[in-house]
Design a protein around this motif. Structure first.
Motif, PDB file in Angstrom:
ATOM      1  N   THR A 178       0.846  -1.192   0.000  1.00 53.23           N
ATOM      2  CA  THR A 178       0.000   0.000   0.000  1.00 53.23           C
ATOM      3  C   THR A 178       0.883   1.245   0.000  1.00 53.23           C
ATOM      4  OG1 THR A 178      -0.115   0.033   2.426  1.00 53.23           O
ATOM      5  CG2 THR A 178      -1.822  -1.200   1.248  1.00 53.23           C
ATOM      6  N   ALA A 179       0.424   2.282  -0.651  1.00 54.23           N
ATOM      7  CA  ALA A 179       1.176   3.537  -0.724  1.00 54.23           C
ATOM      8  C   ALA A 179       0.193   4.696  -0.658  1.00 54.23           C
ATOM      9  CB  ALA A 179       1.993   3.604  -2.022  1.00 54.23           C
ATOM     10  N   LYS A 180       0.543   5.706   0.094  1.00 55.15           N
ATOM     11  CA  LYS A 180      -0.337   6.863   0.253  1.00 55.15           C
ATOM     12  C   LYS A 180       0.489   8.124   0.437  1.00 55.15           C
ATOM     13  CE  LYS A 180      -4.263   8.549   2.974  1.00 55.15           C
ATOM     14  NZ  LYS A 180      -5.114   8.691   1.764  1.00 55.15           N
ATOM     15  N   ILE A 181       0.111   9.176  -0.243  1.00 54.16           N
ATOM     16  CA  ILE A 181       0.765  10.471  -0.089  1.00 54.16           C
ATOM     17  C   ILE A 181       0.209  11.154   1.147  1.00 54.16           C
ATOM     18  CG2 ILE A 181       1.125  12.736  -1.119  1.00 54.16           C
ATOM     19  CD1 ILE A 181       0.951  11.452  -3.844  1.00 54.16           C
ATOM     20  N   SER A 182       1.084  11.457   2.087  1.00 51.01           N
ATOM     21  CA  SER A 182       0.630  12.093   3.322  1.00 51.01           C
ATOM     22  C   SER A 182       0.503  13.606   3.170  1.00 51.01           C
ATOM     23  CB  SER A 182       1.601  11.772   4.462  1.00 51.01           C
ATOM     24  OG  SER A 182       2.906  12.260   4.168  1.00 51.01           O
ATOM     25  N   SER A 183       1.344  14.221   2.363  1.00 51.09           N
ATOM     26  CA  SER A 183       1.246  15.670   2.152  1.00 51.09           C
ATOM     27  C   SER A 183       1.913  16.019   0.831  1.00 51.09           C
ATOM     28  CB  SER A 183       1.927  16.440   3.294  1.00 51.09           C
ATOM     29  OG  SER A 183       3.315  16.114   3.361  1.00 51.09           O
TER      30      SER A 183
END
Length: 201
Positions: free
Chosen positions: A170-175
């Motif tokens: 899983t990968a997610k852009i935090s900011s």
């Protein structure tokens, strides 16, 4: 005389001077962009990558146990509806017969039977209504036009793949954000504008 000349040259050079100021700018980032970039990098290394959020062939083409269970429930719903309809006809028939019956004992039996049958019919109607409401919620798109049933089938396909030995990342852009550097040249309205986006994950 020399000092006056240097001052004139300094003013002339200052006419072509460019001043820069750094300003923050909001950047909208999508997690799918990061996921797509990571998938591309892994594919270049020979890794077989699937992106369930974009396309999930097993969920679309394979035999989903979720669909099988819903099909079974639909069959049971049809059978229950038939029993409800039959019970409603039975209640009408008993009520009509009880109205014509002159024997008090037999009439009471018919009335009681009709009451019991109506209770069973009402319970069946509740079951049918619950099923219909459940299916409606599963198939009604949310405010983002996503159908809950499709998401459930997709997650089931991912679960099956994991049980088969697949790995999950899983990968997610935090900011995310960026900078703009507008330039202002003396004697001109504006200079070039450079941007420097950045993201953290």
């Amino acid at each position: 005389m020399i000092g006056a000349g240097l001052d004139a040259v300094n003013k002339l050079l200052g006419f072509f001077r460019t001043d820069y100021s750094i300003q923050g700018v909001a950047v909208t980032a999508d997690d799918l962009l990061l996921i797509d970039a990571l998938a591309g990098a892994l594919s270049e290394r020979g890794v077989n990558v699937s992106l369930p959020a974009l396309y999930n062939a097993p969920a679309l083409l394979g035999d989903s146990p979720i669909v099988s269970q819903l099909s079974s429930l639909a069959t049971e719903r049809m059978a229950l509806q038939q029993k409800v309809d039959l019970a409603a006809k039975g209640v009408d028939a008993l009520t009509t017969a009880a109205g014509k019956e002159t024997d008090a004992g037999k009439k009471k039996q018919m009335v009681d039977a009709a009451a019991n049958l109506k209770t069973a019919s009402d319970q069946g109607k509740v079951g049918v209504a619950l099923y219909d409401g459940f299916i409606t919620k599963l198939t009604t798109p949310d405010d983002k036009a996503k159908v809950p049933l499709a998401a459930i089938i997709q997650q089931e396909a991912v679960r099956s793949a994991l049980k088969g030995g697949a790995n999950l990342m899983t990968a997610k852009i935090s900011s995310a954000g960026g900078n703009t550097i507008p330039g202002r040249t003396s004697g001109a309205s504006s200079g070039p504008c450079r941007s420097s986006p950045w993201a953290a994950w």
